[in-house]
Design an enzyme around this catalytic site. Structure first.
Site, PDB file in Angstrom:
ATOM      1  N   HIS A 167       0.838  -1.211   0.000  1.00 25.95           N
ATOM      2  CA  HIS A 167       0.000   0.000   0.000  1.00 25.95           C
ATOM      3  C   HIS A 167       0.871   1.258   0.000  1.00 25.95           C
ATOM      4  O   HIS A 167       0.616   2.190  -0.791  1.00 25.95           O
ATOM      5  CB  HIS A 167      -0.901  -0.005   1.232  1.00 25.95           C
ATOM      6  N   GLU A 168       1.870   1.302   0.866  1.00 28.20           N
ATOM      7  CA  GLU A 168       2.738   2.484   0.916  1.00 28.20           C
ATOM      8  C   GLU A 168       3.550   2.618  -0.366  1.00 28.20           C
ATOM      9  O   GLU A 168       3.824   3.738  -0.822  1.00 28.20           O
ATOM     10  CB  GLU A 168       3.644   2.435   2.147  1.00 28.20           C
ATOM     11  N   HIS A 200       1.648   4.539  -2.887  1.00 30.69           N
ATOM     12  CA  HIS A 200       1.786   5.996  -2.805  1.00 30.69           C
ATOM     13  C   HIS A 200       3.076   6.466  -3.488  1.00 30.69           C
ATOM     14  O   HIS A 200       3.081   7.519  -4.138  1.00 30.69           O
ATOM     15  CB  HIS A 200       1.798   6.440  -1.339  1.00 30.69           C
TER      16      HIS A 200
END
Length: 228
Positions: A94-95, A98
């Site tokens: 998920h990170e 980004h």
């Protein structure tokens, strides 16, 4: 009776998202020996695979998992950086999502970064305004001025809430348009684990919603203090 119900409803709205997010993260945070790597190793692997040469992967002790677009750093808590759990690996993906958004100049992420800096400043000013409010009223004795400053302080304190809500699509994009396809297509997780990954990615996205509702409680505290 009605007042007690309203208070209970507010507490439920404020704390339920936080409890659910924490529950999901903890439930799937047990290390799996068969996992091919840790969260930190997956993030580093993806950085290399997608040629994000200026992005670093770091373990942090106190802050929550996040991507810092200014430092170009994926920062994972130590348990997620070193862990081999479904939570650790999914949060790392998920990170990284980004970081991929940043590399592609994804406009909603850039907008959120600008708004976050503004919200940080306005929240500080709001605190100063609200703290000075009783003294200002004692000095001026002008009710209209008193109400104007109060309204300004409360308005400024709502900006972080608005920020979290309007940038929620950034989180869902990182989770379901980037992290989940990467985990699935790269075979980083078995097919049977993908439904669990969806839950964790939903929790990761809703972290900001939980923070928004927690900010509501902070506003209520200020109002309660100033009414005394």
């Amino acid at each position: 009776m009605l007042a007690a119900f309203i208070i209970l409803l507010i507490l439920l709205i404020v704390f339920a998202p936080q409890f659910w997010v924490k529950h999901i993260m903890k439930k799937y945070n047990n290390d799996i020996d068969s996992m091919p790597g840790t969260g930190g190793e997956l993030a580093s692997h993806l950085v290399s695979k997608f040629n994000l040469e200026n992005v670093t992967v770091e373990a942090i002790e106190y802050e929550g998992d996040h991507y810092d677009p200014e430092a170009k750093a994926i920062r994972l808590s130590e348990q997620h950086f070193n862990g081999k759990s479904l939570t650790a690996v999914t949060i790392a993906a998920h990170e990284f999502g980004h970081a991929l958004q940043d590399a592609e100049s994804y406009q909603p992420l850039l907008l959120r970064s600008r708004l976050a800096r503004i919200a940080l400043v306005t929240e500080r000013y709001a605190s100063v305004l609200l703290v000075s409010l009783p003294f200002l009223f004692l000095i001026t004795r002008i009710p209209v001025l008193h109400l104007g400053v109060l309204a300004s302080g409360i308005t400024l304190m709502t900006l972080p809430i608005i920020l979290h809500l309007i940038t929620l699509p950034v989180e869902f994009n990182a989770s379901f348009d980037r992290a989940l396809p990467i985990l699935k297509e790269g075979n980083y997780l078995p097919e049977s684990a993908l439904p669990v990954a969806r839950k964790i990615l939903t929790a990761a996205a809703l972290t900001y919603v939980a923070a928004s509702f927690a900010s509501l409680l902070n506003i209520y505290r200020w109002i309660a203090i100033l009414r005394r």
